[in-house]
Design an enzyme around this catalytic site. Structure first.
Site, mmCIF file in Angstrom:
data_model
loop_
_atom_site.group_PDB
_atom_site.id
_atom_site.type_symbol
_atom_site.label_atom_id
_atom_site.label_comp_id
_atom_site.label_asym_id
_atom_site.label_seq_id
_atom_site.Cartn_x
_atom_site.Cartn_y
_atom_site.Cartn_z
ATOM 1 N N CYS A 137 0.811 -1.227 0.000
ATOM 2 C CA CYS A 137 0.000 0.000 0.000
ATOM 3 C C CYS A 137 0.842 1.274 0.000
ATOM 4 O O CYS A 137 0.599 2.196 -0.782
ATOM 5 C CB CYS A 137 -0.963 -0.003 1.177
ATOM 6 S SG CYS A 137 -0.165 -0.033 2.802
ATOM 7 N N HIS A 188 -2.118 1.018 7.075
ATOM 8 C CA HIS A 188 -2.605 0.935 5.691
ATOM 9 C C HIS A 188 -2.917 2.339 5.193
ATOM 10 O O HIS A 188 -3.385 3.199 5.947
ATOM 11 C CB HIS A 188 -3.856 0.062 5.602
ATOM 12 C CG HIS A 188 -4.279 -0.242 4.206
ATOM 13 N ND1 HIS A 188 -3.519 -0.998 3.329
ATOM 14 C CD2 HIS A 188 -5.391 0.114 3.507
ATOM 15 C CE1 HIS A 188 -4.141 -1.102 2.171
ATOM 16 N NE2 HIS A 188 -5.284 -0.431 2.249
ATOM 17 N N HIS A 200 -6.154 1.827 -3.582
ATOM 18 C CA HIS A 200 -5.107 1.351 -2.678
ATOM 19 C C HIS A 200 -4.675 -0.045 -3.096
ATOM 20 O O HIS A 200 -5.313 -0.691 -3.937
ATOM 21 C CB HIS A 200 -5.633 1.328 -1.241
ATOM 22 C CG HIS A 200 -6.791 0.394 -1.041
ATOM 23 N ND1 HIS A 200 -6.862 -0.522 -0.021
ATOM 24 C CD2 HIS A 200 -7.951 0.230 -1.751
ATOM 25 C CE1 HIS A 200 -7.998 -1.196 -0.091
ATOM 26 N NE2 HIS A 200 -8.673 -0.751 -1.135
#
Length: 237
Positions: A137, A188, A200
C-alpha cells in the site's frame, strides 16, 4: 192574512242577511302595491326567489409536472447534449473510472491523476514490493506521488501519516491520503479519488478501488491527511 205574510217576511229577511254576508265570504284578487302591508311583503318575498340556479364556476389548474417552458426544455436538452459530448470525448480510462467511482464521466474531464493510478490498477499485493510484479500500500502511494506530483514521500504508511497535514474527512479532495489500522496503528494507506472512493493496494485484491463506507474500512479508519502539492498540480484538486 197574517199567516200568508209570515212566509213572505221570512224570504225578505233571508235575502237581506245573505246580502250583508257577501263581502265577508267573497274572494278578491290581491294586487301588488295595493292592499295591506302584510300582503305586499309576502308578494315581494316571492318576487325575490329565483327559480334559476347558477352552476358553480370550476377553475382548472394544469398540473405543474405537465407544464414546462421553452427555456427549461432548452436547458434540459443542453444538459443532455453536454453529457453526450463528454461521453463521446471521454478516454477509456475516464469511462472505466466513471463506473468504478459511480459518477458522471464529465466530472472526470481533464483528470490527470487517474492516468497515474491506472498504471498500477490490478497489480497484485506483495508486502515490501514496489514494482509491477507486486506492491504494497505505501509503495503504491509513493510511486503515484512521484509520477503525478513529482513528490517523494516516506516509505511506510506510518511515516506518510506523520508527513501529512491531518484534515477532517469532510475536507477530503482528490489526491488526499486516507489511513487505516489493519494490523495495529497506522498500517494501511490509500489515495482518495472522489464520491467516497479511494484506490489502494489491497492484500486480497491488489490495487483496486474501495468505498470509504464499506463496513471493514469504516471500522478501521484512522484519519485523512493532505500533502501540499506544487502549484502546477493544484488544478487537479
Amino acid at each position: 192574512m197574517t199567516r200568508q205574510l209570515i212566509p213572505a217576511f221570512a224570504i225578505i229577511l233571508f235575502l237581506t242577511s245573505c246580502s250583508s254576508m257577501r263581502p265577508v265570504n267573497s274572494k278578491q284578487p290581491v294586487i301588488a302595491g295595493k292592499g295591506n302591508s302584510a300582503n305586499t311583503d309576502k308578494v315581494q318575498f316571492l318576487n325575490d326567489i329565483s327559480t334559476e340556479s347558477t352552476p358553480p364556476v370550476l377553475k382548472y389548474a394544469a398540473p405543474k409536472t405537465q407544464t414546462s417552458s421553452k427555456a427549461s426544455l432548452k436547458e434540459d436538452h443542453g444538459s443532455v447534449t453536454h453529457a453526450a459530448a463528454a461521453v463521446e470525448k471521454a478516454s477509456a480510462t475516464q469511462l472505466k473510472y466513471a463506473i468504478l467511482l459511480d459518477t458522471e464521466v464529465e466530472s472526470l474531464d481533464g483528470d490527470l491523476l487517474l492516468d497515474h493510478v491506472d498504471e498500477w490498477y490490478g497489480t497484485r499485493y506483495k508486502l515490501g514490493g514496489n514494482s509491477k510484479a507486486g506492491i504494497d500500500c505505501s509503495a503504491f502511494v509513493q510511486a503515484v506521488y512521484v509520477s503525478a506530483f513529482a513528490l517523494t514521500l516516506p516509505r511506510t504508511a506510518r511515516e506518510q501519516y506523520k508527513a501529512s497535514r491531518i484534515i477532517s474527512s469532510t475536507e477530503l479532495k482528490e489526491g488526499d491520503l486516507v489511513f487505516f489500522n489493519t494490523r495495529g496503528g497506522v498500517s494501511h494507506v490509500g489515495i482518495y479519488l472522489q464520491n467516497n472512493k479511494f484506490i489502494h493496494a489491497s492484500t486480497s485484491q491488489g490495487v483496486t478501488v474501495s468505498d470509504m463506507y464499506d463496513p471493514y474500512y469504516m471500522r478501521r479508519f484512522i484519519g485523512a491527511g493532505r500533502i501540499e502539492k506544487p502549484e502546477a498540480s493544484n488544478k487537479i484538486f
